[in-house]
Design a protein around this motif. Structure first.
Motif: not given
Ligand code: FES
Ligand code: FES
Lengths: 723, 151
Positions: B95-102, B130-136
């Motif tokens: 995770p970066q921001c983590g918001y998408c990670q759940s 989608i992950c806007r932080c780009g953790t793909y």
């Molecule tokens: S970790 Fe930030 S949107 Fe995926």
């Protein structure tokens, strides 16, 4: 002309006093707390169980700043890294304590570079005080003591004690003068400079992390809002009676002159009602604004007489007139949206003598100032509680419209906490958009193919004119010239061109614009780096060689370029069907370059296979996190290149959600190889800089693959089919 | 009143039948690990399992879920955040921001259940979140690590 973007904030007036030795002030309630207070200084609190709490002014939005700053403090403190945790002080506490934690603004890739000095000194000061307290207890000179991993040792007698045991005594000592504190040589770092795991990731594994979207307060109600869809349009009227009977609805409130909200027990019920609410808008003078008109306005600026000058060497116009060969090209870049994964939201509780806000913000001090104004209360009676952000990218740095609205709704329901959440549709249509610009470039080559003159005329929107007009200098927006400046940290033009003219014709359509990860460096790098490629091909010189010849006086620019050329295989055969492109740029204190490897199918479909990236950010605190930021910035930059465009029609954003504002997904993400090459002696940013070079490297590779020069973004609009 | 089975518990919720399951989970049940990102089944932030299959709950009306169907949210994926996917995510610091990670982890866990050794192409087609932080790239690596862990 340079601009200190750290001033791009709006500081709470009385709190902006300068000249403080950050972090070294004793707490306000020092006397009362002294008996038990383990706060060594503003940055370091040590609990009796040896937990080291590092207090941090900047905010975590995924970029890893929290971990990096904690590493720097722990390094100087000589703490046990496994005992380190972090805590956010509030902006209200920062105001009350004379801004001991410095600037809360987390933008411009400044999280580390803008706070490393005072935070490292905070860690070192705490170590000195803890050591002194131990030495005092033993009755020995502090100079005979050493510190490692939170343990203090009196070397001659081999006696030891721990931070936790001497913390309360240390807190009572007079802090050392910051000026006299010696910091460690980064070469000797053991905690910093290493790829430590993030401190903030555990709660993100099972849904335990509370973003401001997830805040719950006793008795809380939820609000959903509708704003006039046309930029700067107004709310005319609404018929509250039509929705008051809907389930859960408590109140319909006019929020300000452009928006109306429904307050209900749950957000979903509020959302359903606000969508059902009959509303009339006064669309105002921009109701017919569209992208074609805006493009015409910018185009006129490309040749207009008046323009602000950002960089000037020699006489570009005369040199162009005398050049053996000149070429000219016009590039353009669209409006784009941040689309943070977490839509804008804030929770507010207003009473006649206090207003509290819980929110995700990149600048809690600005959020506090907004809160106080909207609440009609002095700053001292307001507070903002910070949460990790579900993405910021600049959207949450300087436009706190969502905070203002939450407070204005809460003010109409005193004593009731109100959580305002923007639907994704409101979020997309009320952005703080990346500015759109165009750029006309004219280059002159001599008979030997040397670049003798370059004229860049940018035309388009100014962020500062919209967000912070006081920061304009004689009407000019210095941020427009990021990456093209003669000097400074915002971005230095690297090439030694004897006759150079960089100008900006400011044109500000009614589309709100703001800082967007990378900001103006993004399109400026496309303009310059793609045009350098055009010039190289015109001169018949290899694009790497062409750049190398012009970077002789800029060794750091040159070093990153050489590194990606080398690792990226420039000059060597690429895998079948793949083609390469290069770019380099400097901004936010860092030097970056990229080599992209791309293929284009007969149908014109672009695949970005791999990008090799290099960054010289001076000092590196956490190489693993830097590599993550490079990957993330490429995802963000490639998304912008491949898909990013907010079309304006009928005075509004046509982008409303991800179906009509697509973003990059896993299938489009290239392999990323990162070269992190800190050359020492300076501190550059890492959250943004590499984003600059992703798009131009890919565009140059597309030219190599197809012979087609793409001069507009996004690629989704460009036909690359083989003729 | 509607009855649901969430994370192994039978619960009763008071919401209109057309309420998306996402908001029932977040607001009525207070399980905020499941996120709102778009509301139109585009981003995957709201992904949970229903009888083991990944479902984007922002467009799934409450009325369409039967009381006996087993809903699992990120909070219920494992007792101690020790599902192989969660362990791999933590190990690789995804995770970066983590918001998408759940949503990402729920999609990944569902993928691995049916396809214990997914190929790159299978990962990409299952992971459209989608992950806007780009953790793909990290997500891809973590799925492979999780596959190895559970083998
Ligand atoms: S970790 Fe930030 S949107 Fe995926
Ligand atoms: S919130 Fe459900 S897919 Fe985006």
């Amino acid at each position: 002309m340079t601009l200190d973007i750290s001033r791009r904030h709006f500081v709470v007036g009385a709190a902006a006093a300068g000249g403080l030795s950050l972090g070294f002030h004793a707490p306000l309630d020092a006397q009362a707390a002294a008996a038990t207070n383990p706060e060594i200084n503003a940055w370091v609190v040590i609990q009796p169980d040896e937990t080291v709490v590092v207090r941090i002014g900047r905010v975590e939005m995924g970029q890893g700043t929290l971990t990096g700053l904690a590493q720097l403090v722990a390094e100087e403190l000589e703490a046990d890294w496994s005992k380190v945790t972090t805590e956010y002080p509030t902006p209200g506490q920062n105001v009350a304590r004379g801004r001991v934690w410095g600037d809360f603004q987390t933008a411009g890739s400044r999280g580390i570079r803008g706070s490393q000095d005072y935070m490292r000194k905070g860690g070192a000061a705490a170590r000195i005080m803890l050591t002194q307290a131990a030495a005092d207890a033993w009755g020995v000179p502090a100079a005979e003591c050493t510190v490692a991993k939170g343990v203090i040792t009196h070397t001659p007698s081999k006696r030891t004690t721990t931070f936790g045991k001497v913390a309360v005594a240390a807190a009572k000592l007079t802090p050392p003068a910051p000026a006299g504190i010696a910091l460690k040589d980064p070469k000797t770092w053991t905690i910093a400079g290493k790829s430590q795991k993030r401190l903030d990731n555990k709660p993100k594994m099972n849904g335990a992390q509370i973003y401001s979207m997830d805040v719950k307060r006793p008795g809380m109600l939820n609000a959903s809002i509708r704003m006039c869809p046309v930029f700067s349009g107004k709310l005319k009227s609404f018929d509250a009676a039509k929705v008051m009977g809907m389930p859960g609805v408590k109140k319909v409130v006019q929020v300000d002159d452009r928006s109306v909200a429904v307050v209900a027990d749950t957000w979903w019920r509020a959302q359903k009602a606000v969508l059902a609410l009959p509303v009339e808008w006064d669309l105002g003078p921009n109701a017919a604004l569209n992208s074609a008109q805006i493009a015409e306005t910018f185009k006129a600026g490309l040749t207009a007489d008046q323009a602000f000058v950002g960089n000037k060497q020699g006489d570009a116009k005369a040199a162009l007139a005398g050049a053996a060969k000149t070429i000219e090209a016009v590039y353009s870049f669209p409006y784009q949206h941040h689309v943070t994964m977490e839509p804008m939201n804030a929770t507010a509780l207003w009473t006649a003598d206090k207003c509290e806000v819980w929110t995700s913000t990149q600048n809690a001090e600005a959020a506090l100032a907004t809160t106080a104004t909207a609440a009609g209360l002095p700053v001292a009676k307001c507070e903002v509680y910070r949460h990790h952000l579900g993405g910021g990218f600049g959207r949450r740095s300087s436009r706190h419209d969502f905070v203002e609205q939450a407070v204005k709704i809460a003010k109409q329901m005193p004593g009731v906490p109100i959580k305002l959440i923007w639907s994704r549709e409101e979020d997309m249509t009320h952005g703080s958009y990346h500015p759109s610009t165009q750029c006309k470039l004219t280059g002159g080559l001599d008979a030997q193919g040397n670049l003798t003159a370059l004229h860049m005329r940018i035309s388009g929107a100014s962020i500062l004119a919209d967000l912070n007009p006081q920061a304009l200098q004689g009407g000019a927006d210095a941020a427009t010239f990021q990456g093209l400046n003669p000097g400074g940290e915002e971005g230095v033009f690297g090439y030694g061109v004897p006759n150079l003219l960089v100008e900006h014709a400011m044109r500000n359509p009614a589309v709100p614009v703001g800082f967007w990860r990378g900001v103006n460096n993004n399109q400026n790098a496309i303009y310059l780096e793609c045009f350098m490629d055009e010039l190289a091909h015109t001169a018949g010189v290899d694009p790497l060689e062409f750049r190398r010849r012009l970077l002789g006086s800029k060794p750091k620019h040159l070093a990153v370029l050489n590194a990606v050329a080398d690792k990226g295989g420039w000059g060597k055969p690429a895998p079948a069907g793949r083609f390469r492109g290069l770019s380099q740029h400097m901004g936010y204190g860092s030097y970056v370059a990229a080599c992209a490897e791309v293929s284009v199918s007969a149908e014109g479909e672009v695949t970005v296979h791999k990008i090799t990236a290099a960054t010289d950010c001076g000092n590196v605190v956490n190489p693993g996190q830097v590599a993550f930021q490079i990957e993330g910035s490429f995802a963000y930059g490639l998304s912008a290149l491949l898909h990013g465009e907010v079309v304006i029609k009928d005075g509004r954003s046509q982008a409303t959600n991800f179906h009509n504002y697509p973003v990059i997904r896993m299938g489009e993400m290239p392999e990323v190889e990162s070269i992190i090459m800190p050359s020492g002696g300076f501190w550059g940013g890492v959250g943004e800089p590499t984003i600059f070079v992703a798009a131009p490297a890919v565009l140059n590779a597309i030219y190599a693959a197809t012979g087609k020069r793409v001069r507009s973004v996004p690629l989704a609009n460009v036909d690359l089919k083989k003729a | 009143m509607a009855r649901l089975n969430v994370n192994g518990k039978a619960v009763e919720v008071d919401a209109e039948p057309d309420t998306p399951l996402l908001w029932v989970i977040r607001e009525q049940l207070g399980l905020t690990g499941t996120k709102y990102g778009c509301g139109v089944a585009q981003c995957g932030a709201c992904t949970v399992h229903i009888d083991g299959a990944p479902v984007r709950t922002c467009i799934r009306p409450l009325s369409s879920v039967k009381p006996e169907q087993k809903i699992v949210t990120i909070e219920g994926l494992s007792p101690n955040a020790n599902h192989p996917v969660q362990a791999a995510w933590l190990e690789l610091d995804v995770p970066q921001c983590g918001y998408c990670q759940s949503g990402q982890m729920m999609a990944a866990a569902a993928l691995l259940k049916n396809t214990p050794k997914p190929t790159d192409a299978q990962i990409v087609s299952a992971m459209s979140n989608i992950c806007r932080c780009g953790t793909y790239n990290r997500i891809k690596a973590a799925i492979k690590l999780a596959a190895k862990k559970s083998a």
